[in-house]
Design a protein around this motif. Structure first.
Motif, PDB file in Angstrom:
ATOM      1  N   ASP A  51       1.402  -1.463   0.170  1.00 11.89           N
ATOM      2  CA  ASP A  51       0.111   0.416  -0.334  1.00 11.89           C
ATOM      3  C   ASP A  51       0.777   0.985   0.064  1.00 11.89           C
ATOM      4  OD1 ASP A  51      -2.618  -1.094  -0.094  1.00 11.89           O
ATOM      5  OD2 ASP A  51      -2.734  -1.694   2.243  1.00 11.89           O
ATOM      6  N   GLN A  52       2.063   1.293   0.724  1.00 12.26           N
ATOM      7  CA  GLN A  52       2.687   2.591   0.876  1.00 12.26           C
ATOM      8  C   GLN A  52       3.454   2.647  -0.367  1.00 12.26           C
ATOM      9  OE1 GLN A  52       5.369   0.806   4.006  1.00 12.26           O
ATOM     10  NE2 GLN A  52       4.542   2.666   5.463  1.00 12.26           N
ATOM     11  N   ARG A  53       3.522   1.195  -1.016  1.00  4.84           N
ATOM     12  CA  ARG A  53       4.775   1.754  -2.632  1.00  4.84           C
ATOM     13  C   ARG A  53       3.585   2.469  -3.554  1.00  4.84           C
ATOM     14  NH1 ARG A  53       8.640  -3.124  -3.723  1.00  4.84           N
ATOM     15  NH2 ARG A  53       9.063  -1.990  -5.332  1.00  4.84           N
ATOM     16  N   ARG A  54       1.959   2.045  -3.613  1.00  2.00           N
ATOM     17  CA  ARG A  54       1.061   2.288  -4.343  1.00  2.00           C
ATOM     18  C   ARG A  54       1.227   3.311  -4.321  1.00  2.00           C
ATOM     19  NH1 ARG A  54      -2.444  -3.196  -2.841  1.00  2.00           N
ATOM     20  NH2 ARG A  54      -2.492  -4.469  -4.883  1.00  2.00           N
ATOM     21  N   ALA A  55       0.822   4.271  -3.020  1.00  2.00           N
ATOM     22  CA  ALA A  55       0.925   5.704  -2.412  1.00  2.00           C
ATOM     23  C   ALA A  55       1.517   6.841  -2.661  1.00  2.00           C
ATOM     24  CB  ALA A  55       1.039   5.782  -1.367  1.00  2.00           C
ATOM     25  N   GLN A  56       2.811   6.037  -4.277  1.00  2.00           N
ATOM     26  CA  GLN A  56       4.225   6.735  -4.538  1.00  2.00           C
ATOM     27  C   GLN A  56       3.456   7.058  -6.101  1.00  2.00           C
ATOM     28  OE1 GLN A  56       8.057   4.623  -4.357  1.00  2.00           O
ATOM     29  NE2 GLN A  56       7.406   3.819  -2.412  1.00  2.00           N
ATOM     30  N   GLU A  57       4.242   8.282  -6.269  1.00  2.00           N
ATOM     31  CA  GLU A  57       3.598   8.809  -7.425  1.00  2.00           C
ATOM     32  C   GLU A  57       4.000   8.024  -8.351  1.00  2.00           C
ATOM     33  OE1 GLU A  57       4.072  13.191  -8.512  1.00  2.00           O
ATOM     34  OE2 GLU A  57       3.778  13.347  -6.798  1.00  2.00           O
ATOM     35  N   VAL A  58       5.124   7.527  -8.948  1.00  2.00           N
ATOM     36  CA  VAL A  58       6.111   6.634  -9.988  1.00  2.00           C
ATOM     37  C   VAL A  58       4.587   5.487 -10.230  1.00  2.00           C
ATOM     38  CG1 VAL A  58       7.936   7.916  -9.361  1.00  2.00           C
ATOM     39  CG2 VAL A  58       7.124   5.346  -8.229  1.00  2.00           C
ATOM     40  N   PRO A  59       5.271   5.083 -11.709  1.00  2.00           N
ATOM     41  CA  PRO A  59       4.147   3.375 -11.600  1.00  2.00           C
ATOM     42  C   PRO A  59       4.402   2.959 -10.415  1.00  2.00           C
ATOM     43  CG  PRO A  59       5.473   4.266 -13.543  1.00  2.00           C
ATOM     44  CD  PRO A  59       5.620   5.347 -12.174  1.00  2.00           C
ATOM     45  N   LEU A  60       3.792   2.313 -10.097  1.00  2.00           N
ATOM     46  CA  LEU A  60       4.011   0.907  -8.915  1.00  2.00           C
ATOM     47  C   LEU A  60       5.779  -0.371  -8.866  1.00  2.00           C
ATOM     48  CD1 LEU A  60       3.474  -0.582  -6.020  1.00  2.00           C
ATOM     49  CD2 LEU A  60       1.690  -2.478  -7.860  1.00  2.00           C
ATOM     50  N   ALA A  61       5.375  -0.162 -10.831  1.00  2.00           N
ATOM     51  CA  ALA A  61       6.781  -1.647 -10.811  1.00  2.00           C
ATOM     52  C   ALA A  61       8.369  -0.731 -10.296  1.00  2.00           C
ATOM     53  CB  ALA A  61       7.006  -1.247 -12.089  1.00  2.00           C
ATOM     54  N   LEU A  62       8.142   0.428  -9.992  1.00  2.00           N
ATOM     55  CA  LEU A  62       9.588   1.630 -10.244  1.00  2.00           C
ATOM     56  C   LEU A  62       9.295   2.403  -9.082  1.00  2.00           C
ATOM     57  CD1 LEU A  62       9.271   3.897 -13.457  1.00  2.00           C
ATOM     58  CD2 LEU A  62      10.399   1.542 -12.834  1.00  2.00           C
ATOM     59  N   SER A  63       8.473   1.812  -8.080  1.00  2.00           N
ATOM     60  CA  SER A  63       7.916   2.547  -6.883  1.00  2.00           C
ATOM     61  C   SER A  63       9.563   2.217  -6.199  1.00  2.00           C
ATOM     62  CB  SER A  63       7.062   2.595  -5.728  1.00  2.00           C
ATOM     63  OG  SER A  63       7.030   0.864  -5.856  1.00  2.00           O
ATOM     64  N   GLU A  64       9.919   3.358  -5.166  1.00  2.00           N
ATOM     65  CA  GLU A  64      10.887   2.571  -4.103  1.00  2.00           C
ATOM     66  C   GLU A  64      10.490   1.251  -2.736  1.00  2.00           C
ATOM     67  OE1 GLU A  64      13.941   3.497  -4.470  1.00  2.00           O
ATOM     68  OE2 GLU A  64      13.161   5.280  -5.764  1.00  2.00           O
ATOM     69  N   ARG A  65      11.322   0.519  -2.731  1.00  2.00           N
ATOM     70  CA  ARG A  65      11.365  -0.587  -2.149  1.00  2.00           C
ATOM     71  C   ARG A  65      11.153  -0.659  -0.259  1.00  2.00           C
ATOM     72  NH1 ARG A  65      14.172  -5.935  -3.023  1.00  2.00           N
ATOM     73  NH2 ARG A  65      13.692  -7.116  -0.872  1.00  2.00           N
ATOM     74  N   TYR A  66      13.081   0.587  -0.534  1.00  2.00           N
ATOM     75  CA  TYR A  66      13.118   1.085   0.618  1.00  2.00           C
ATOM     76  C   TYR A  66      12.553   1.802   1.593  1.00  2.00           C
ATOM     77  CZ  TYR A  66      15.104  -3.376   0.533  1.00  2.00           C
ATOM     78  OH  TYR A  66      15.710  -5.322   0.773  1.00  2.00           O
ATOM     79  N   LYS A  67      12.371   2.985   2.775  1.00  2.00           N
ATOM     80  CA  LYS A  67      12.885   3.618   2.875  1.00  2.00           C
ATOM     81  C   LYS A  67      13.806   4.019   4.296  1.00  2.00           C
ATOM     82  CE  LYS A  67       9.206   7.397   4.773  1.00  2.00           C
ATOM     83  NZ  LYS A  67       8.869   7.607   5.288  1.00  2.00           N
ATOM     84  N   LEU A  68      14.773   4.956   3.535  1.00  3.77           N
ATOM     85  CA  LEU A  68      15.471   5.180   5.040  1.00  3.77           C
ATOM     86  C   LEU A  68      15.205   6.475   6.287  1.00  3.77           C
ATOM     87  CD1 LEU A  68      18.686   5.148   5.296  1.00  3.77           C
ATOM     88  CD2 LEU A  68      18.835   7.626   3.952  1.00  3.77           C
ATOM     89  N   GLY A  69      15.471   5.209   7.121  1.00  4.95           N
ATOM     90  CA  GLY A  69      15.265   5.737   8.516  1.00  4.95           C
ATOM     91  C   GLY A  69      16.139   6.842   8.961  1.00  4.95           C
ATOM     92  N   HIS A  70      15.340   7.380   9.941  1.00  2.50           N
ATOM     93  CA  HIS A  70      16.258   9.082  10.506  1.00  2.50           C
ATOM     94  C   HIS A  70      17.573   8.407  10.898  1.00  2.50           C
ATOM     95  CE1 HIS A  70      16.634  12.483  12.958  1.00  2.50           C
ATOM     96  NE2 HIS A  70      15.818  13.420  11.506  1.00  2.50           N
ATOM     97  N   PRO A  71      18.965   8.763  10.802  1.00  2.00           N
ATOM     98  CA  PRO A  71      19.942   8.850  11.636  1.00  2.00           C
ATOM     99  C   PRO A  71      19.682   8.589  13.486  1.00  2.00           C
ATOM    100  CG  PRO A  71      19.961  10.469  10.354  1.00  2.00           C
ATOM    101  CD  PRO A  71      18.473  10.504  10.743  1.00  2.00           C
ATOM    102  N   GLN A  72      18.469   9.044  13.529  1.00  2.00           N
ATOM    103  CA  GLN A  72      18.908   8.756  15.335  1.00  2.00           C
ATOM    104  C   GLN A  72      18.319   7.350  15.582  1.00  2.00           C
ATOM    105  OE1 GLN A  72      16.051  11.956  16.367  1.00  2.00           O
ATOM    106  NE2 GLN A  72      17.407  13.441  16.514  1.00  2.00           N
ATOM    107  N   GLU A  73      17.771   6.924  14.058  1.00  2.00           N
ATOM    108  CA  GLU A  73      17.360   5.360  14.738  1.00  2.00           C
ATOM    109  C   GLU A  73      18.326   4.351  15.120  1.00  2.00           C
ATOM    110  OE1 GLU A  73      14.473   4.284  12.079  1.00  2.00           O
ATOM    111  OE2 GLU A  73      13.894   5.897  11.392  1.00  2.00           O
TER     112      GLU A  73
END
Lengths: 497, 66
Positions: A468-490
């Motif tokens: 669902d998070q990937r569907r919400a990205q603007e690009v076509p689903l197949a090109l959606s980003e798989r990973y999200k970078l966490g905050h450095p504090q993590e």
């Protein structure tokens, strides 16, 4: 080989119709189609997060090559995902074109021939051991491939010519094959292409490149196509006697068989005598069954493949096609054309029927005629829709594709310049660390972890996005980003001192 | 579906024929239902196709591939 890597490359036909003006030519539509791809990867030839390859090929054909699969259903899911990826791009192209004042609809057709007889392909790749005796391979495989069309052809309404009336044929591609075996593809299309690019350790493997197949819409037909071919290859590799069906002239045979929907066409065998495609396939099926009895089944769909194989041969031999009218592409399409022709009293070559022949291959989920038939239970399926959705974003988990997918998605998330192809994985800033993965059957490699570790400790903060998070990205689903970078504090607090 | 015994169109008083006639009527109803479903499917397909079939077919021209 018990575990074999298989992949399929599909070239799609593209057209623009239904607007106030004449449609844009295919190369211009293809440019619109690949705009989001170009923006995403700065190239119209990219590997995407599901580890497949998406590109504009010779002649402006949009092409999708599945990642390496070692499971037939993974392969079919990846291939079907390719249709949905093309559909997504087509919708976006249509919208962009409308903004520029070009109304009408964009059509992506997964077929193999246009209205003028230009052909484009569906190429299968099978990993085979380098030790396979090539002469033995070709004497067994060529007759199999020449006659396979009666089971897995996509069917075609052949328009009238000077020599023949309009008629229905088993195959789209049969008329476009010019040689048995050679290294060319566009110049003189051979049934088996010997171009030896194994994309793996050339001392161990070879990539068998088969370009004779029709693009299939039916998942069931696809299962039979790849499953039966894999079984025949297993017999070739094992060295068991398979019988002698070497054809005197494979090219005249492939056409002769395609154009006789009664299945009665007999072809000359080199060692004398004539046989029909059903004769040859029935003997191969018999040998394959014996082989599996003696050596065991190497996956759980083997019996289903045998059942489909036998049922299809019986249907062709008897001329009673009803038992395969939900399962086999040429028969599904033939049933539809017959129904439409009867209802409208249309003659065989009517434009409406030619249009349906093409629209059967339209990848649009609610406009494509195959998809409509499947939705009404008139075509069988093998996969849950969820599995196909997942295959749009997930690489196959059990082959090298898993590594490629992880590499490219991680590099993107970290903002690291990188290049990747079937074998090579390179971070532009660290050219000396470039990694070659030469075993397509291996889904793990510690060297990849080391390489990705070089991207910095924030790699540890990457989190995988849900569908669902990937569907919400603007690009076509197949090109959606798989990973999200966490905050450095993590990151864990560094130890004091 | 009616389970009432039905008369054969051409008359006849053989009781044994009644279930057969009922079965035929049932099969006819089934066939009619299937024909109706097919009709509506073909209508649906008609509604999504480009209306000018000839233009669509002629307009579908590619360069050779591979």
């Amino acid at each position: 080989m018990d575990r074999r890597v298989i992949g399929v490359e599909t070239e799609f036909g593209i057209t623009h119709a239904g607007g106030t003006h004449r449609g844009l030519p295919p190369d211009e539509v293809a440019r619109y189609l690949f705009r989001p791809v170009l923006r995403w990867g700065r190239s119209s030839n990219v590997f995407i997060p599901n580890a497949s390859r998406l590109y504009l090929d010779v002649g402006s054909h949009p092409e999708y090559a599945t990642a390496e699969c070692d499971d037939l259903l993974d392969l079919i899911a990846s291939d079907r995902a390719g249709e949905l990826i093309m559909h997504d791009l087509a919708q976006r192209a249509e919208a962009a074109m409308a903004q520029d004042g070009f109304d009408g609809s964009v059509y992506l057709l997964k077929n193999n021939v246009d209205s003028q007889g230009n052909s484009y392909g569906s190429h299968e790749n099978y990993l085979i051991p380098r030790t396979t005796h090539f002469r033995r391979l070709s004497t067994i495989l060529l007759p199999f491939l020449v006659t396979r069309q009666i089971m897995v052809g996509a069917g075609r309404l052949v328009p009238a010519t000077d020599e023949s009336d309009p008629h229905y044929a088993f195959s789209q591609r049969a008329d476009h094959m010019w040689e048995g075996i050679s290294s060319a593809t566009t110049r003189s299309r051979p049934i088996i292409n010997t171009r030896d690019e194994p994309h793996s350790d050339a001392a161990v493997h070879r990539r068998l490149h088969v370009i004779v197949g029709d693009s299939n819409m039916s998942e069931t037909t696809s299962l039979l196509r790849y499953g039966a071919t894999d079984l025949v290859l297993r017999m070739v590799e094992s060295g068991v006697p398979v019988g002698d069906f070497e054809l005197e002239n494979p090219i005249s045979a492939i056409r002769h068989i395609s154009h006789d929907i009664t299945g009665q066409a007999a072809v000359k065998i080199r060692n004398g005598g004539e046989q029909t495609a059903v004769d040859i396939q029935a003997r191969l099926l018999d040998r394959a069954r014996r082989f599996v009895r003696e050596n065991g089944a190497h996956h759980e769909r083997v019996e289903q493949i045998f059942e489909l194989w036998e049922r299809t041969l019986q249907a062709v031999a008897s001329g009673q096609h009803a038992p395969i009218e939900r399962d086999i592409d040429w028969a599904i399409k033939k049933r539809l054309l017959t129904d439409v022709a009867e209802r409208g009293s249309l003659p065989m070559g009517h434009p409406k029927l030619e249009q349906l022949d093409m629209a059967y291959h339209d990848v649009h989920p609610t406009r494509g005629v195959f998809n409509l038939l499947a939705a009404h239970g008139r075509a069988s399926t093998q996969l849950q829709p969820e599995r196909i959705q997942r295959a749009i974003v997930d690489p196959p988990a059990t082959t090298r594709a898993a590594l490629r997918g992880r590499f490219l998605s991680t590099a993107r998330a970290m903002g690291a310049e990188h290049t990747v192809d079937w074998v090579h994985h390179k971070l532009v800033d660290r050219p000396l660390d470039a990694l070659m993965l030469k075993d397509p059957l291996s889904a793990e490699d510690p060297r990849l972890d080391t390489l990705l570790g070089r991207l910095g400790e924030r790699v540890a903060t990457l989190s995988e996005q849900t569908l669902d998070q990937r569907r919400a990205q603007e690009v076509p689903l197949a090109l959606s980003e798989r990973y999200k970078l966490g905050h450095p504090q993590e990151l864990a607090e560094p130890p004091l001192i | 579906m009616s389970t009432q015994p039905q008369k054969r169109p051409q008359g006849g008083n053989d009781d044994g024929a009644a279930p057969e006639a009922a079965a035929t009527a049932g099969a006819n109803a089934q066939a009619q239902k299937r024909a109706g479903e097919l009709d509506s499917l073909l209508d649906e397909i008609d509604s999504v196709l480009e209306s000018n079939a000839e233009e669509f077919v002629k307009g579908f021209v590619q360069k050779g591939g591979e």
